[in-house]
Design a protein around this motif. Sequence first.
Motif, short mmCIF file in Angstrom:
data_model
loop_
_atom_site.label_atom_id
_atom_site.label_comp_id
_atom_site.label_asym_id
_atom_site.label_seq_id
_atom_site.Cartn_x
_atom_site.Cartn_y
_atom_site.Cartn_z
N GLY A 67 0.82 -1.21 0.00
CA GLY A 67 0.00 0.00 0.00
C GLY A 67 0.85 1.24 0.00
O GLY A 67 2.07 1.19 0.25
N ASP A 68 0.20 2.38 -0.27
CA ASP A 68 0.94 3.64 -0.38
C ASP A 68 0.43 4.73 0.56
O ASP A 68 1.14 5.71 0.79
N GLU A 75 -8.68 -7.61 6.45
CA GLU A 75 -10.08 -7.38 6.08
C GLU A 75 -10.39 -5.89 6.04
O GLU A 75 -11.05 -5.40 5.11
N ALA A 76 -9.91 -5.16 7.05
CA ALA A 76 -10.14 -3.72 7.09
C ALA A 76 -9.44 -3.03 5.92
O ALA A 76 -9.99 -2.10 5.30
N ALA A 77 -8.21 -3.48 5.60
CA ALA A 77 -7.46 -2.89 4.49
C ALA A 77 -8.16 -3.14 3.16
O ALA A 77 -8.20 -2.26 2.27
N ASN A 78 -8.71 -4.32 2.99
CA ASN A 78 -9.43 -4.64 1.76
C ASN A 78 -10.67 -3.76 1.62
O ASN A 78 -11.02 -3.30 0.52
N ASP A 138 -11.48 -0.69 -1.39
CA ASP A 138 -12.67 -0.47 -2.20
C ASP A 138 -13.08 1.00 -2.22
O ASP A 138 -13.82 1.44 -3.11
N GLU A 139 -12.56 1.74 -1.20
CA GLU A 139 -12.89 3.16 -1.11
C GLU A 139 -11.74 4.03 -1.61
O GLU A 139 -11.73 5.25 -1.43
N GLY A 140 -10.71 3.38 -2.17
CA GLY A 140 -9.61 4.13 -2.77
C GLY A 140 -8.46 4.44 -1.83
O GLY A 140 -7.58 5.24 -2.19
N VAL A 141 -8.45 3.81 -0.64
CA VAL A 141 -7.37 4.03 0.32
C VAL A 141 -6.44 2.82 0.28
O VAL A 141 -6.87 1.68 0.52
N SER A 142 -5.18 3.05 -0.01
CA SER A 142 -4.21 1.96 -0.17
C SER A 142 -3.46 1.75 1.15
O SER A 142 -2.66 2.60 1.56
N VAL A 143 -3.73 0.62 1.81
CA VAL A 143 -3.15 0.32 3.12
C VAL A 143 -2.11 -0.79 2.99
O VAL A 143 -2.41 -1.86 2.42
N GLU A 144 -0.92 -0.55 3.50
CA GLU A 144 0.10 -1.58 3.55
C GLU A 144 0.02 -2.30 4.90
O GLU A 144 0.12 -1.65 5.95
N VAL A 145 -0.16 -3.60 4.88
CA VAL A 145 -0.30 -4.39 6.11
C VAL A 145 0.99 -5.16 6.35
O VAL A 145 1.39 -5.99 5.53
N ILE A 146 1.61 -4.89 7.48
CA ILE A 146 2.84 -5.58 7.87
C ILE A 146 2.53 -6.53 9.02
O ILE A 146 2.09 -6.11 10.10
N ASP A 147 2.76 -7.80 8.79
CA ASP A 147 2.62 -8.84 9.81
C ASP A 147 4.00 -9.03 10.44
O ASP A 147 4.92 -9.54 9.81
#
Length: 682
Positions: A558-559, A575-578, A582-591
Amino acid sequence: MKDLKIPKIHTIKNTPKETLEKWYRLLTIGRAIDEKAPNYLKQAIGWSYHAPYAGHDGIQLAVGQYFEKEKDHMYLYYRDMLTALSSGMTAEEIILNGISKATDPSSGGRHMSNHLAKPEWNIHSVSSATGNHTLHAVGTARAIKYYGEKTVAISNQGESSVSEGYVYEAINGADKEELPVIFVVQDNGYGISVPKKDQTAQRKVANNFIGFKNLRIIHCNGKDIFDSMNAMAEAKRFAIEESKPVLLQANCVRMGSHSNSDDHLLYRSDAERNYVVEYDPLAKFRRLLLRYDRFKEEELLAIEAETKTVIKAAHKAAMGAPDPDPESIHDFVFSEPMVSTKYPEGLHSETGDKKKLITALNETLKAEFRYNPDTFIWGQDMANKDKGGIFNVSKGMQQEFGEKRVFNAPIAEDFIMGTANGMSRFSDKIRVVIEGAEFADYFWPAMEQYIDTSHDLWRSNGKFSPNITIRLASGGYIGGGMYHSQNIEGSLAAIPGVRIVYPSFADDAAGLLRTSIRSEGLTMFMEPKALYQDPKAATVVPDDFEVPFGKARVRRDGDDLTLITYGNTTHLSIEAANKLADEGVSVEVIDLRSLIPLDEETILNSVRKTNKVLIVHEDKVFGGFGGELSAIITEKAFEDLDAPVKRVGSPFTPVGFNRILEQAILPNTERIYKAAKELSEY
């Protein structure tokens, strides 16, 4: 016994003169150091902790004489100076320890003075918690029995230590397993200033254990050289020949104060202090040597003169030894991990059938037990017919690997942890896996041993690495409530010396477990129990997959925002990032996968790219691990941030039992989504 031939029954008449001379030299050297030690503190040279042994001379000399270095295993306590000397340590080595020099063989100045050890001889490093090494001795004795050695583990301690619950656990476990261990209880009547009558109703504390089935109890006069020698000879014979534990209680006196921070004038009468001096074991032994004409006065005076020369030379050598290097403080905090060559980043691209997280753990445990035949596992409910642990993670293991490698432990978490420590001391080829408690929240009784084990490597100056993997079923989302759904990793992360890993998917669980078991050192392996059977945690698991410590995994590129998480909340965060995508927000998820060591590089690189950070974990926000993450990011990437670092976790409450309460407390997808959306709009 050592090099000298000594009769089975020791008396002043039948003991060879050369043996009596050796003993007298040891007694006089030991007493000279014992009396000299406080002067180092007065001169500001060191030895800020000294517990004098005078009055324990008989039993300490005997224990040391019956210890065979590199064969037997010895656990000294802080009053065991003469035991160490009698076991073969030199006056110089003892003074080096007292004044905390870099060449101190016990710890290189890292541990308190008067805590003597020489791990290369199997004189093991112990901590200051009174009697806690009884559990280590039991674990070592378990290994002695398993590998068929004709030797013993010896635990030395004061009588007040038997008031500790873990000492009972140790003796109970040794009795149940019929182990060759000798518990030497040196009874001087006091626990610092607390008299024995305030510790127990028994005049002889060993009699508290008189109902144990396999335990042999031996009493002796610890002030008398010969009675102590005979008692120790019988204790060692019985422990080895019968492979059963012995509790050897030695009646001693404490001629001085408990330590140099104590003043026995405040609680002992003149009559009592005069009484203990009259029973000075060294003075009695000297009188016997003269009375029975074994030595002439001039011979003893010559030995005493030589003792002064020995002490003077030892002092001079120790004073000239180097002090510890301040730069060395970071050495030996952690043991060396296994290095993966095939999976250096802990990533793979294999395809095929997915396996559930519980299956990945079970198959990895079995694979590692086949890989290394010196691997062991124990815990509660580990091996009852078809059951393998409370969640069946170890199902089928005892059937394949046998009850000597896979077995049940008593319901005593400190015992589980402490005997793992002791068994790993027997050989560095041994790997121990324990289910530290049935649920992570029940691990607290084991914390005393956990803390002790965490600094074993550092305290011993790199001489002993406890090669142990602690498995704990952690977290909530199961309706468990108190002691079944709490999170503890935030508290554990403050303790140096332990790696902490927390997988979210089956392949990472397998890879991290394999790395944990094969690596040297102590690893806390947290298992999100709500994900054991959950299809969303299932993945393809390559054979022999490995995940290095300190390597996070980017679950989603994500950016616009970085979301850092681990464990159960990884899936909620994805799930929240996905949903935000859909709303145009790019989330990078780090585990994170690994909390300690932490992959700071991956975190900071992502922060520099997205400029906004949300930290999500199941544990409480206040005091949780996310606070440390936030501090690191603020300190090291402050200029890259376009918004405050935000955290989502549980409120500062326990996790409730009723599902309504649990849902109100634990993070969910919606709460994460709202926090991320709000942050993205900052």
